[in-house]
Design a protein around this motif. Structure first.
Motif, mmCIF file in Angstrom:
data_model
loop_
_atom_site.group_PDB
_atom_site.id
_atom_site.type_symbol
_atom_site.label_atom_id
_atom_site.label_comp_id
_atom_site.label_asym_id
_atom_site.label_seq_id
_atom_site.Cartn_x
_atom_site.Cartn_y
_atom_site.Cartn_z
ATOM 1 N N LEU A 22 0.834 -1.204 0.000
ATOM 2 C CA LEU A 22 0.000 0.000 0.000
ATOM 3 C C LEU A 22 0.872 1.258 0.000
ATOM 4 N N SER A 25 2.033 1.597 -3.646
ATOM 5 C CA SER A 25 0.998 1.839 -4.657
ATOM 6 C C SER A 25 0.165 3.088 -4.384
ATOM 7 N N ASP A 26 -0.033 3.423 -3.113
ATOM 8 C CA ASP A 26 -0.885 4.567 -2.764
ATOM 9 C C ASP A 26 -0.326 5.230 -1.497
ATOM 10 N N GLU A 28 -0.343 8.199 -0.349
ATOM 11 C CA GLU A 28 -1.244 9.123 0.352
ATOM 12 C C GLU A 28 -2.204 8.372 1.259
ATOM 13 N N ARG A 29 -2.769 7.297 0.726
ATOM 14 C CA ARG A 29 -3.697 6.491 1.523
ATOM 15 C C ARG A 29 -2.974 5.797 2.668
ATOM 16 N N TYR A 30 -1.750 5.347 2.415
ATOM 17 C CA TYR A 30 -0.947 4.693 3.445
ATOM 18 C C TYR A 30 -0.661 5.673 4.591
ATOM 19 N N GLU A 31 -0.251 6.892 4.239
ATOM 20 C CA GLU A 31 0.057 7.886 5.263
ATOM 21 C C GLU A 31 -1.194 8.253 6.062
ATOM 22 N N LYS A 32 -2.327 8.352 5.364
ATOM 23 C CA LYS A 32 -3.584 8.663 6.045
ATOM 24 C C LYS A 32 -3.937 7.572 7.046
ATOM 25 N N PHE A 33 -3.741 6.302 6.647
ATOM 26 C CA PHE A 33 -4.052 5.179 7.533
ATOM 27 C C PHE A 33 -3.144 5.199 8.770
ATOM 28 N N GLN A 35 -1.507 7.768 10.091
ATOM 29 C CA GLN A 35 -1.838 8.914 10.926
ATOM 30 C C GLN A 35 -3.109 8.662 11.736
ATOM 31 N N GLN A 36 -4.064 7.994 11.100
ATOM 32 C CA GLN A 36 -5.312 7.672 11.797
ATOM 33 C C GLN A 36 -5.048 6.737 12.969
ATOM 34 N N ASP A 198 -8.857 -2.927 2.240
ATOM 35 C CA ASP A 198 -9.656 -2.075 3.117
ATOM 36 C C ASP A 198 -9.804 -2.661 4.520
#
Length: 314
Positions: A22, A25-26, A28-33, A35-36, A198
């Motif tokens: 992840l 490939s993504d 931004e999504r990895y960093e968001k996850f 950080q969450q 997901d």
């Protein structure tokens, strides 16, 4: 069925590989996850903080002074709406002795937003206090005085004691880390599919972290009948002898509408007095002289609806 160590290790490895994929490939999504998860972990690990302290009395099974520390804690969910129950957490009662004074302390936690909103609304603040007292009565099978006062100090007892009470902190930090690791591994990973990007695990504080107490969150209905309770008309005087030496205190309380002493509840200590008639009258007084509680007497004059309390001095 328990997962074997080898199978469990395989799933953990697959999970971390999934995160690596992840990240590539993504990003931004990895960093968001990440950080969450860090934010949720920070919130779950945050310690409760004292907000204000109130003093009341335990009437039954044994008369005693009670201090309730109302604390804010991010681990407590906020109410979903004004009509939904208000979550709160209640710690264990602890008896504390200071010289000749013995009292009980209980810690109660609400979500920070709940308490901060109440600081701006006296009616809402009183409602939260009543809910905490009601919860304590139901959990411990106690009867509490309906009267209370907000103390000048923010917390009774040490902050460390309060945190340990509410959080159930383990003395052995290494043991706690081990329990956390096992809980995350067994409960959050073994039954999850790693085929769906997901489906990431939610990192939660382990159940053992609550020291085997009752469930962390209790819900008390947010609707409550508001009853107006009055301070009765009273007169407190010190009776002296012929040499002007204080002998006793005499308190005269006028109670219109009361025709039986059985409706009255009186508690006297050396330092203060609490009197109430449920849902009608409340009176709390700091006594000007130390009273002899054991020799205190009370006489109710039915025709005048007047209670006379005589308190010899120590």
């Amino acid at each position: 069925m328990e997962v074997s160590s080898k199978g469990l290790l395989t799933q953990v490895t697959q999970f971390w590989n999934l995160l690596d994929d992840l990240a590539e490939s993504d990003p931004e999504r990895y960093e968001k996850f990440i950080q969450q998860q860090l934010e949720e972990g920070k919130q779950l690990c945050a310690a409760p903080e004292p907000q204000f302290c109130l003093q009341t009395r335990i009437l039954k099974p044994k008369g005693k002074t009670l201090f309730i520390n109302l604390c804010q804690w991010k681990r407590i969910p906020a109410p979903q709406s004004a009509t939904q129950p208000v979550p709160l957490s209640v710690g264990r009662p602890e008896e504390i002795s200071e010289t000749s004074d013995v009292y009980t302390v209980i810690d109660v936690a609400y979500h920070p937003d709940t308490l901060q909103a109440a600081e701006k609304d006296q009616v809402e603040k009183d409602r939260l206090v009543r809910m905490a007292m009601k919860c304590i009565e139901e959990r411990l099978q106690w009867t509490l005085s309906h009267s209370y006062q907000i103390t000048t100090f923010q917390i009774k007892g040490s902050i460390q004691r309060m945190k340990q009470n509410l959080m159930g902190i383990q003395n052995d930090a290494a043991d706690l880390r081990e329990k956390t690791r096992k809980e995350l591994t067994l409960e959050q990973i073994k039954n999850r599919s790693v085929s769906n990007p997901d489906d990431f695990p939610q990192f939660i504080l382990p159940k053992d972290h609550v020291s085997g107490r009752a469930p962390l969150i209790e819900e008390i209905g947010s609707t409550e009948i508001q009853v107006e309770v009055k301070i009765p008309t009273y007169e407190l005087k010190i009776v002296k002898d012929q040499d002007e030496k204080p002998l006793k205190m005499e308190l005269i309380i006028e109670l219109p509408g009361i025709d039986s002493v059985s409706l009255c509840d009186l508690s006297v200590s050396e330092e203060d007095l609490m009197f109430e008639v449920s849902e009608k009258y409340r009176l709390h007084l700091d006594l000007p002289e130390p009273a002899n509680a054991e020799k205190t007497t009370a006489t109710f004059f039915k025709e005048k609806a007047t209670l006379v309390i005589t308190m010899p001095l120590v």
